[in-house]
Design an enzyme around this catalytic site. Structure first.
Site, PDB file in Angstrom:
ATOM      1  N   LYS B  71       0.857  -1.198   0.000  1.00 46.00           N
ATOM      2  CA  LYS B  71       0.000   0.000   0.000  1.00 46.00           C
ATOM      3  C   LYS B  71       0.890   1.244   0.000  1.00 46.00           C
ATOM      4  O   LYS B  71       1.886   1.292   0.731  1.00 46.00           O
ATOM      5  CB  LYS B  71      -0.916  -0.024   1.228  1.00 46.00           C
ATOM      6  CG  LYS B  71      -1.965   1.092   1.232  1.00 46.00           C
ATOM      7  CD  LYS B  71      -2.898   0.979   2.431  1.00 46.00           C
ATOM      8  CE  LYS B  71      -3.970   2.041   2.431  1.00 46.00           C
ATOM      9  NZ  LYS B  71      -4.887   1.942   3.589  1.00 46.00           N
ATOM     10  N   SER B 146      -9.835   1.824   2.708  1.00 48.66           N
ATOM     11  CA  SER B 146      -8.964   2.582   1.840  1.00 48.66           C
ATOM     12  C   SER B 146      -7.912   1.723   1.131  1.00 48.66           C
ATOM     13  O   SER B 146      -7.286   2.190   0.180  1.00 48.66           O
ATOM     14  CB  SER B 146      -8.231   3.660   2.650  1.00 48.66           C
ATOM     15  OG  SER B 146      -7.381   3.070   3.607  1.00 48.66           O
ATOM     16  N   SER B 170     -10.142  -0.299   6.889  1.00 48.95           N
ATOM     17  CA  SER B 170      -9.524  -0.150   5.560  1.00 48.95           C
ATOM     18  C   SER B 170      -8.832  -1.390   5.009  1.00 48.95           C
ATOM     19  O   SER B 170      -8.483  -1.413   3.834  1.00 48.95           O
ATOM     20  CB  SER B 170      -8.526   1.009   5.583  1.00 48.95           C
ATOM     21  OG  SER B 170      -9.198   2.233   5.580  1.00 48.95           O
TER      22      SER B 170
END
Lengths: 98, 478
Positions: B71, B146, B170
């Protein structure tokens, strides 16, 4: 709990150093006001005797020894800045600025 | 997936370089917008180094030569780390996050940096400055956020496994929306050093994978104390693959909180939970009805605590030390404001809300009040742990929604987090595991929440769901 209007958004934006367009001020006034109205449901709870929980870890964080450790060094760190001079950050004039 | 790749790598059926090339070729054809940056040359260098280790049979771990995606809010030395924001669009950190150091040490290969909501602020991965991530199962739908890129990449076969981060769901939410497994570890399990901060009392790095075992392998590599993060628990990591085997042999009292089974729950979500409940009962576990009475306040508490911390954390992006800087030659204040105008709309909205909640005259009414109710939410769980070992719950009231469907109304988007934010507020571990599909063919996830540091139990029960209730299946073309 609050009177959240466009003037509040402008004031808070100034505090947060955000430059908003008038369209953003209008939008955020409505949306953030809506969210705050929802948050006011918390008022239904009596929390007078409840200690705030700031972090799930309610222990004193362990401290490491205050020893020198390797770091990338000032030259490397300062080189990340868009404007720098030698090993210093360069910024617009502060004293006597407009 | 990782165990199977490890077997292929150690028996020389495939080399690390070949494996990296395989995934890089798939990424080139990607239609989900999962990656923000792909580091092909770096990946091949890392893979070649892994091949040397494998050939010598030295320092070989389960992750040696395994291609991972990261990420894009984990600092990676000399690799761009954007946080999906224009303000960090060309930022190359001078250091690695602790989790990254540990994965490198294990010999993993990094394919690139994965798309996400800007500064991890969002539940649909539509706030990225680099475009929304599309759900690999159906491109008209969101992948969740997210960590949308982290989940979509696993599902679409663009990485063997990935790292994400979970501040209010997330990792778990995109895992549920894409049919992958996502683990949010206990607060303090994994060092946050080098994780660009959103909300420091809530953020945790977590793995996403095809299976619970993949998450266990990644967690084993990244967990454990770290002197660089004083909020990281000073305890060693563990072999979660072994621990989950032991945990899988035990019987548990599993709580079903009545507040999580309310009106508005999509029927296929409720149906999937029912199937899991029946299978657990059949296997000898005890299901117990419990109450977590302050659940309905979770979203309100979360969106005050998280945005307050965010408004403080994001003050560092001022154009001086790193990241973008926009003109503003006249004064420092003008430079700050122009530079910070690069933040996207969701980030600005949260900074406005957070700054307001912390401002003089409103602090007690909003931030302090939210922190007081946060304690009541944690107390609910503490009380529940006297009766049960784990909690079973939905991840989200519904399956994935269409791109653009909720962007006009932030509050509606926030309410979608009702079942994931409580674990973050209380600092507890949670796992999302696929448990079926809805009538439109979209994945449904279920969630287990555990006591602090009960990751092995969560992983064991996720594996139970995989083997006894529903197998999502995945094709990485290998």
């Amino acid at each position: 709990m609050s009177k959240f209007g466009a003037d509040t958004v402008r004031k808070v934006a100034e505090l947060a150093r955000l430059q908003l367009t008038e369209a953003e001020v209008t939008k955020f006034t409505e949306q953030v006001g809506h969210i705050l109205a929802y948050v006011e449901k918390l008022d239904a709870l009596d929390t007078a005797q409840v200690a705030p929980l700031l972090s799930p870890l309610e222990v004193v964080p362990p401290l490491r020894a205050d020893d020198l450790r390797p770091s990338p060094g000032a030259e490397v760190m300062v080189s990340l800045a868009k404007e720098h001079l030698y090993e210093s950050y360069k910024v617009p004039q502060v004293m006597g600025a407009h | 997936m990782i165990l199977s790749l490890h077997e292929k790598l150690t028996t020389r059926k495939i080399s690390s370089v070949e494996l990296a090339k395989h995934y890089l070729a798939r990424i080139k054809l990607d239609k989900t917008n999962s990656y923000i940056s792909v580091e092909g040359n770096e990946a091949l260098k890392m893979a070649a180094a892994a091949d040397t280790r494998l050939a010598a049979g030295e320092n070989v771990t389960l992750l040696t030569g395994v291609p991972l995606g990261i990420k894009d809010l984990l600092c990676t030395k000399d690799m761009i780390t954007t946080c999906a924001s224009k303000i960090l669009a060309d930022y190359r950190p001078p250091y690695d996050a602790t989790a990254i150091v540990r994965l490198k040490s294990a010999g993993a290969t990094f394919l690139g940096k994965l798309n996400m909501d800007e500064f991890a602020m969002g539940g649909s991965n539509e706030s990225s400055a680099f475009g929304a991530v599309r759900n690999p199962v159906n491109h008209d739908y969101v992948a969740g956020g997210s960590s949308g890129g982290s989940a979509a990449a696993v599902k679409a076969g663009l990485a063997a496994a990935t790292l994400g981060s979970d501040t209010g769901g997330s990792v778990r939410l995109p895992a549920a929306y894409t049919g992958t497994v996502g683990l949010k570890p206990t607060y303090g399990s994994v060092s946050r050093y080098g994780l660009v901060a959103f909300a420091s009392s809530l953020d945790q790095i977590g793995p996403l994978g095809v299976s619970a075992e993949d998450c266990a392998i990644l967690l084993s590599a990244i967990a454990g104390g770290d002197a660089s993060d004083s909020t990281c628990a000073p305890r060693p990591s563990a072999d979660y693959l072994e621990l989950m085997k032991d945990a899988g042999a035990r019987k548990y009292r599993i709580g079903l909180p009545k507040e999580y089974f309310i009106g508005g729950l999509q029927k296929e979500v409720a149906g999937s939970i029912d199937r899991v409940v029946q299978a657990l009962k059949k296997a000898g576990h005890t299901l117990v009805d419990i109450s977590l009475p302050h659940t309905e306040y979770s979203v309100a508490v979360y969106y005050i605590v998280a945005v307050s911390e965010a408004s403080s954390n994001l003050a560092r992006f001022d154009g001086v030390r790193y990241g973008a800087r926009l003109a503003g030659d006249r004064s420092l204040a003008e430079m700050y404001k122009q530079t910070r105008s690069l933040f996207g709309e969701e980030v600005k909205r949260r900074i406005i809300l957070g700054t307001f909640a912390l401002s003089a005259g409103y602090y007690d009414a909003y931030y302090k009040k939210a922190c007081q109710v946060r304690r009541l939410i944690k107390n609910d769980f503490d009380k529940a742990w006297q009766r049960v070992d784990l909690v079973l719950a939905p991840v989200s009231p519904t399956t994935a929604f269409k791109l653009g469907e909720k962007t006009a109304d932030p509050l509606q988007m926030y309410l979608n987090d009702i079942f994931t934010v409580p674990a973050n507020l209380a600092g507890l571990p949670g796992i999302s595991v696929p448990a079926g599909r809805d009538a439109k063919g979209l994945p449904v996830g279920v969630q287990f929440i555990g006591k602090p540091f009960a990751e092995a139990e969560l992983l064991a029960l996720a594996k139970f769901v995989e083997s006894e209730v529903y197998s999502e299946g995945v094709d990485h073309g290998l």
